[in-house]
Design an enzyme around this catalytic site. Structure first.
Site, PDB file in Angstrom:
ATOM      1  N   ASP A 152      -7.667  -4.888   8.606  1.00 47.66           N
ATOM      2  CA  ASP A 152      -7.285  -3.661   7.909  1.00 47.66           C
ATOM      3  C   ASP A 152      -7.181  -3.847   6.396  1.00 47.66           C
ATOM      4  O   ASP A 152      -6.450  -3.127   5.730  1.00 47.66           O
ATOM      5  CB  ASP A 152      -5.966  -3.106   8.490  1.00 47.66           C
ATOM      6  CG  ASP A 152      -4.810  -4.103   8.371  1.00 47.66           C
ATOM      7  OD1 ASP A 152      -5.037  -5.234   7.907  1.00 47.66           O
ATOM      8  OD2 ASP A 152      -3.685  -3.747   8.742  1.00 47.66           O
ATOM      9  N   GLU A 158       0.826  -1.217   0.000  1.00 48.30           N
ATOM     10  CA  GLU A 158       0.000   0.000   0.000  1.00 48.30           C
ATOM     11  C   GLU A 158       0.857   1.262   0.000  1.00 48.30           C
ATOM     12  O   GLU A 158       1.927   1.292   0.610  1.00 48.30           O
ATOM     13  CB  GLU A 158      -0.882   0.017   1.258  1.00 48.30           C
ATOM     14  CG  GLU A 158      -1.878  -1.118   1.272  1.00 48.30           C
ATOM     15  CD  GLU A 158      -2.457  -1.410   2.652  1.00 48.30           C
ATOM     16  OE1 GLU A 158      -3.623  -1.819   2.725  1.00 48.30           O
ATOM     17  OE2 GLU A 158      -1.738  -1.241   3.660  1.00 48.30           O
TER      18      GLU A 158
HETATM   19  P1  NAD Z   1       2.430 -10.424  13.460  1.00 47.87           P
HETATM   20  O1  NAD Z   1       2.302 -11.406  12.336  1.00 47.87           O
HETATM   21  O2  NAD Z   1       3.793 -10.120  13.980  1.00 47.87           O
HETATM   22  O3  NAD Z   1       1.548 -10.914  14.701  1.00 47.87           O
HETATM   23  C1  NAD Z   1       0.252 -11.377  14.554  1.00 47.87           C
HETATM   24  C2  NAD Z   1      -0.038 -12.408  15.641  1.00 47.87           C
HETATM   25  O4  NAD Z   1      -1.408 -12.794  15.567  1.00 47.87           O
HETATM   26  C3  NAD Z   1       0.788 -13.698  15.506  1.00 47.87           C
HETATM   27  O5  NAD Z   1       1.532 -13.914  16.687  1.00 47.87           O
HETATM   28  C4  NAD Z   1      -0.266 -14.785  15.284  1.00 47.87           C
HETATM   29  O6  NAD Z   1       0.082 -16.030  15.881  1.00 47.87           O
HETATM   30  C5  NAD Z   1      -1.492 -14.169  15.941  1.00 47.87           C
HETATM   31  N1  NAD Z   1      -2.779 -14.692  15.503  1.00 47.87           N
HETATM   32  C6  NAD Z   1      -3.210 -14.960  14.242  1.00 47.87           C
HETATM   33  N2  NAD Z   1      -4.492 -15.391  14.278  1.00 47.87           N
HETATM   34  C7  NAD Z   1      -4.875 -15.383  15.573  1.00 47.87           C
HETATM   35  C8  NAD Z   1      -6.097 -15.684  16.241  1.00 47.87           C
HETATM   36  N3  NAD Z   1      -7.169 -16.096  15.573  1.00 47.87           N
HETATM   37  N4  NAD Z   1      -6.136 -15.537  17.585  1.00 47.87           N
HETATM   38  C9  NAD Z   1      -5.049 -15.130  18.279  1.00 47.87           C
HETATM   39  N5  NAD Z   1      -3.875 -14.802  17.694  1.00 47.87           N
HETATM   40  C10 NAD Z   1      -3.791 -14.939  16.354  1.00 47.87           C
HETATM   41  O7  NAD Z   1       1.705  -9.101  12.959  1.00 47.87           O
HETATM   42  P2  NAD Z   1       1.812  -7.623  13.555  1.00 47.87           P
HETATM   43  O8  NAD Z   1       2.881  -6.853  12.869  1.00 47.87           O
HETATM   44  O9  NAD Z   1       1.783  -7.693  15.044  1.00 47.87           O
HETATM   45  O10 NAD Z   1       0.422  -7.021  13.018  1.00 47.87           O
HETATM   46  C11 NAD Z   1      -0.801  -7.510  13.551  1.00 47.87           C
HETATM   47  C12 NAD Z   1      -1.938  -7.026  12.695  1.00 47.87           C
HETATM   48  O11 NAD Z   1      -2.081  -5.616  12.800  1.00 47.87           O
HETATM   49  C13 NAD Z   1      -1.767  -7.309  11.197  1.00 47.87           C
HETATM   50  O12 NAD Z   1      -2.985  -7.819  10.703  1.00 47.87           O
HETATM   51  C14 NAD Z   1      -1.434  -5.967  10.590  1.00 47.87           C
HETATM   52  O13 NAD Z   1      -1.876  -5.862   9.257  1.00 47.87           O
HETATM   53  C15 NAD Z   1      -2.223  -5.047  11.508  1.00 47.87           C
HETATM   54  N6  NAD Z   1      -1.723  -3.680  11.595  1.00 47.87           N
HETATM   55  C16 NAD Z   1      -2.660  -2.681  11.651  1.00 47.87           C
HETATM   56  C17 NAD Z   1      -2.240  -1.360  11.800  1.00 47.87           C
HETATM   57  C18 NAD Z   1      -3.275  -0.281  11.932  1.00 47.87           C
HETATM   58  O14 NAD Z   1      -2.930   0.901  11.881  1.00 47.87           O
HETATM   59  N7  NAD Z   1      -4.525  -0.614  12.129  1.00 47.87           N
HETATM   60  C19 NAD Z   1      -0.882  -1.052  11.842  1.00 47.87           C
HETATM   61  C20 NAD Z   1       0.046  -2.093  11.817  1.00 47.87           C
HETATM   62  C21 NAD Z   1      -0.382  -3.410  11.697  1.00 47.87           C
END
Ligand code: NAD
Length: 347
Positions: free
Chosen positions: A235, A64
């Site tokens: 997101d 993005e």
């Molecule tokens: P990451 O991959 O490091 O961590 C995600 C975690 O979620 C993993 O540890 C995984 O095991 C766990 N997980 C997956 N499915 C699960 C479930 N059903 N129940 C419990 N745990 C589960 O990712 P990250 O960098 O920490 O990002 C997390 C999320 O936040 C991503 O989806 C990313 O796109 C989003 N994000 C959003 C914003 C925002 O501004 N809204 C900003 C950054 C990241």
């Protein structure tokens, strides 16, 4: 920071220098500073060019571009989201971004934004919760204990006064990592083995999971009256975390509706479902939390102004430091119209 003669050199903040900057200033101070700058920028909402981010989707993720301008400065972030990456030893989210001077069009900052995204996302979450969470909230459930999670917990501690966090991840190793990283932070940590256990006694529930599907991380029965939900992980189109029944019981707060309607939890709702724009809450034009019983939901997707604010903070923070290097990124011929001659002379 630059004299006209070296405008062609662009300050670049590497990951290493970002880490030095955070350690020198202190994490709490950086989170607070970014939250304050986001709030200031949301208070001048009308000055910004706003557009939903430009997304390029593949089967496994998304890339993005997130641009905005306040008429003086222009900024953009490049960011990816690839939930399958961690299994390959890569991060789900990486990013870098740029600020430029609108008058010359010359970049004034290039920065890593993987760490900075974690900081600004956490700062934005805590800022929203400051206006929406029940007063006196002390306990947060943190569901999804990946790269963003510790930053979220630390921002809620620094900005909202959270003292207890209850961790859950479908991968216990992630919870172990998060608990170990937060040891010594002053937060009281409880590691949970089910999401139902994690939400027990929590006034704030943060969902921050990564899965490219319409997941149900929270079901309706897990959300009691009066709770604030900070939903970070949904997101992208087809990537959500909450059961839709929760949305119908909640007052929903968003960053920028044209983007959130496509990417957020509310993609499951009709186009005309009412939502409140957070800048109106920050400005006092609309109430945030109205009652103790109300369920408030920040349907976070991440908006370009938050990255612009974070980059502004970094540009300010590196002044007078050596936490950057100058990049020879723009051609600088002696005669601005003699680009060809510059190339010729370099033979
Ligand atoms: P990451 O991959 O490091 O961590 C995600 C975690 O979620 C993993 O540890 C995984 O095991 C766990 N997980 C997956 N499915 C699960 C479930 N059903 N129940 C419990 N745990 C589960 O990712 P990250 O960098 O920490 O990002 C997390 C999320 O936040 C991503 O989806 C990313 O796109 C989003 N994000 C959003 C914003 C925002 O501004 N809204 C900003 C950054 C990241």
């Amino acid at each position: 920071m630059q004299s006209p003669s070296n405008l062609a050199l662009v300050p670049f903040v590497s990951v290493e220098n970002m880490m030095r900057l955070v350690h020198t200033n202190g994490l709490d101070s950086m989170l607070t500073r970014i939250a304050d700058t986001i709030e200031q920028d949301f208070l001048r909402w009308d000055q910004f060019d706003k557009t939903p981010r430009v997304a390029s989707h593949s089967d496994v993720g998304v890339i993005e571009l997130m641009p905005t301008s306040d008429g003086e400065m222009y900024g953009f972030k490049y960011v990816n989201g690839h939930p399958k990456n961690t299994a390959e030893g890569l991060q789900t989210v990486t990013a870098f971004g740029l600020l430029a001077d609108v008058h010359s069009g010359y970049p004034v900052l290039l920065s890593e934004m993987t760490l900075l995204t974690a900081l600004r996302t956490a700062a934005m979450s805590a800022l929203a919760a400051k206006h929406l969470a029940p007063r006196g909230a002390t306990t947060m459930a943190m569901i999804g204990n990946g790269a963003q999670s510790e930053f979220q917990c630390r921002a809620f501690q620094a900005i909202c006064g959270i003292t207890h966090v209850r961790l859950y991840d479908s991968d216990p190793a992630a919870t172990q990592k998060c608990a170990a990283n937060l040891a010594g932070s002053g937060l009281h940590i409880t590691s949970c083995t089910t999401p139902e256990d994690a939400v027990q006694g929590a006034q704030i529930i943060t969902t921050c999971t990564a899965d490219k599907q319409n997941a149900t991380v929270l079901t309706d029965n897990m959300v009691g009256a009066g709770v604030h939900i900070n939903a970070i992980g949904g997101d992208c189109p087809g990537k959500t975390e909450l059961h839709s029944d929760i949305l119908h019981r909640s007052d929903i707060f968003v960053e920028y509706p044209p983007q959130t309607r496509v990417e957020g939890e509310i993609q499951a709702l009709p186009e005309d479902h009412p939502v409140t724009e957070l800048h109106n809450v920050f400005a006092g034009r609309t109430e945030g939390r109205k009652t103790d019983k109300q369920i408030t939901l920040f349907d976070s997707v991440g908006f370009a102004i938050e990255d612009f604010s974070a980059l502004r903070c970094i540009l300010d923070a590196i002044q007078g430091t050596d936490f950057y290097i100058d990049l020879d990124m723009l051609a600088d011929p002696d005669d601005p119209r003699d680009l060809y001659g510059m190339l010729n002379r370099a033979k």
